[in-house]
Scaffold this motif. Structure first.
Motif, short mmCIF file in Angstrom:
data_model
loop_
_atom_site.label_atom_id
_atom_site.label_comp_id
_atom_site.label_asym_id
_atom_site.label_seq_id
_atom_site.Cartn_x
_atom_site.Cartn_y
_atom_site.Cartn_z
N LEU A 55 0.83 -1.21 0.00
CA LEU A 55 0.00 0.00 0.00
C LEU A 55 0.87 1.25 0.00
CD1 LEU A 55 -2.78 -1.14 2.49
CD2 LEU A 55 -3.10 -0.62 0.06
N ARG A 56 1.95 1.24 0.75
CA ARG A 56 2.86 2.39 0.77
C ARG A 56 3.54 2.61 -0.57
NH1 ARG A 56 5.74 2.09 6.77
NH2 ARG A 56 3.97 3.04 7.85
N ALA A 57 3.83 1.53 -1.29
CA ALA A 57 4.44 1.67 -2.61
C ALA A 57 3.51 2.41 -3.57
CB ALA A 57 4.80 0.29 -3.17
N TYR A 58 2.22 2.21 -3.41
CA TYR A 58 1.24 2.86 -4.30
C TYR A 58 0.71 4.19 -3.76
CZ TYR A 58 1.02 -1.22 -7.29
OH TYR A 58 1.34 -2.23 -8.18
N LEU A 59 0.63 4.31 -2.42
CA LEU A 59 -0.05 5.47 -1.83
C LEU A 59 0.85 6.42 -1.06
CD1 LEU A 59 -3.14 3.47 -0.57
CD2 LEU A 59 -3.07 5.02 -2.52
N GLY A 60 2.13 6.10 -0.97
CA GLY A 60 3.07 6.98 -0.28
C GLY A 60 3.65 6.34 0.96
N ALA A 61 4.86 6.73 1.29
CA ALA A 61 5.62 6.11 2.37
C ALA A 61 5.00 6.29 3.75
CB ALA A 61 7.05 6.65 2.38
N ASP A 62 4.16 7.28 3.92
CA ASP A 62 3.57 7.52 5.23
C ASP A 62 2.19 6.87 5.40
OD1 ASP A 62 2.39 9.21 3.39
OD2 ASP A 62 2.17 10.88 4.80
N TYR A 63 1.75 6.09 4.40
CA TYR A 63 0.43 5.46 4.48
C TYR A 63 0.40 4.41 5.59
CZ TYR A 63 -4.02 3.51 3.00
OH TYR A 63 -5.32 3.11 2.97
N GLU A 64 -0.60 4.46 6.42
CA GLU A 64 -0.78 3.51 7.52
C GLU A 64 -1.91 2.55 7.18
OE1 GLU A 64 1.09 3.23 10.28
OE2 GLU A 64 2.35 4.90 9.63
N ILE A 65 -1.71 1.28 7.44
CA ILE A 65 -2.70 0.28 7.09
C ILE A 65 -4.04 0.54 7.80
CG2 ILE A 65 -2.19 -1.50 8.81
CD1 ILE A 65 -2.31 -3.44 6.23
N ARG A 66 -4.01 1.17 8.95
CA ARG A 66 -5.27 1.48 9.63
C ARG A 66 -6.13 2.45 8.81
NH1 ARG A 66 -1.47 4.06 13.28
NH2 ARG A 66 -1.52 6.29 12.89
N VAL A 79 -11.93 -11.67 8.35
CA VAL A 79 -10.83 -10.73 8.20
C VAL A 79 -9.88 -10.86 9.39
CG1 VAL A 79 -12.01 -8.76 9.26
CG2 VAL A 79 -10.19 -8.35 7.61
N ILE A 80 -8.59 -10.87 9.09
CA ILE A 80 -7.54 -10.92 10.10
C ILE A 80 -6.65 -9.71 9.86
CG2 ILE A 80 -5.59 -12.23 11.01
CD1 ILE A 80 -7.00 -14.72 9.68
N THR A 81 -6.54 -8.85 10.85
CA THR A 81 -5.73 -7.65 10.70
C THR A 81 -4.54 -7.69 11.66
OG1 THR A 81 -7.06 -6.42 12.29
CG2 THR A 81 -7.69 -6.25 9.99
N THR A 82 -3.40 -7.26 11.16
CA THR A 82 -2.22 -7.07 11.99
C THR A 82 -1.69 -5.67 11.70
OG1 THR A 82 -0.64 -7.92 10.35
CG2 THR A 82 -1.66 -9.54 11.84
N SER A 83 -0.59 -5.33 12.31
CA SER A 83 -0.03 -3.99 12.09
C SER A 83 0.57 -3.82 10.70
CB SER A 83 1.02 -3.68 13.15
OG SER A 83 2.08 -4.61 13.08
N ASP A 84 0.78 -4.93 9.98
CA ASP A 84 1.40 -4.79 8.65
C ASP A 84 0.68 -5.51 7.52
OD1 ASP A 84 2.06 -7.29 9.54
OD2 ASP A 84 4.15 -7.18 8.93
N GLU A 85 -0.47 -6.13 7.79
CA GLU A 85 -1.24 -6.73 6.69
C GLU A 85 -2.68 -6.97 7.10
OE1 GLU A 85 0.09 -10.52 5.18
OE2 GLU A 85 -0.43 -11.55 7.02
N ILE A 86 -3.52 -7.10 6.08
CA ILE A 86 -4.91 -7.50 6.27
C ILE A 86 -5.13 -8.72 5.38
CG2 ILE A 86 -7.33 -6.86 6.06
CD1 ILE A 86 -6.46 -3.93 6.30
N VAL A 87 -5.75 -9.75 5.94
CA VAL A 87 -6.03 -10.98 5.21
C VAL A 87 -7.52 -11.28 5.31
CG1 VAL A 87 -5.61 -13.47 5.08
CG2 VAL A 87 -3.74 -11.91 5.70
N TRP A 88 -8.12 -11.61 4.17
CA TRP A 88 -9.49 -12.09 4.14
C TRP A 88 -9.42 -13.54 3.72
CZ3 TRP A 88 -7.68 -7.66 1.99
CH2 TRP A 88 -8.17 -6.46 2.51
#
Length: 101
Positions: A55-66, A79-88
């Motif tokens: 997501l940061r590669a596409y939306l910018g380095a400061d993009y937060e997954i939250r 849905v399983i969420t962690t600090s660095d990915e979301i999995v469905w």
């Protein structure tokens, strides 16, 4: 698609970049995008994931997954969420139909 899972996203300026990130994080499968006007259903078969790094590669380095979670109005699957990915992923059923385990 036997077991479609994935996010349902509010339409917005970043939607194309988010879809590209999801496709990049799931190269082994077809990602289907269904445009419903005010929202977009993004789905794959059985398991779909997106990472904060992509997501940061596409939306910018400061993009937060939250921030992604504010775009997600609903989802299919579990849905399983962690600090660095979301999995469905599909909901596994070990009990008779209609009973969740």
């Amino acid at each position: 698609m036997k077991k479609p899972v994935g996010p349902i996203l509010r339409m917005g300026d970043q939607i194309e970049d988010v879809i590209a990130a999801i496709r990049e994080d799931n190269p082994e499968q077809e990602i289907e995008v269904i445009d419903r006007g005010s929202y977009v259903r993004v789905q794959g078969d059985g398991r779909v994931r997106v990472t904060q790094d992509t997501l940061r590669a596409y939306l910018g380095a400061d993009y937060e997954i939250r921030s992604f979670q504010t775009m997600m109005v609903s989802f299919a699957g579990r849905v399983i969420t962690t600090s660095d990915e979301i999995v469905w992923e599909k909901i596994k059923r070990d009990a008779p139909e209609g009973e969740l385990v």
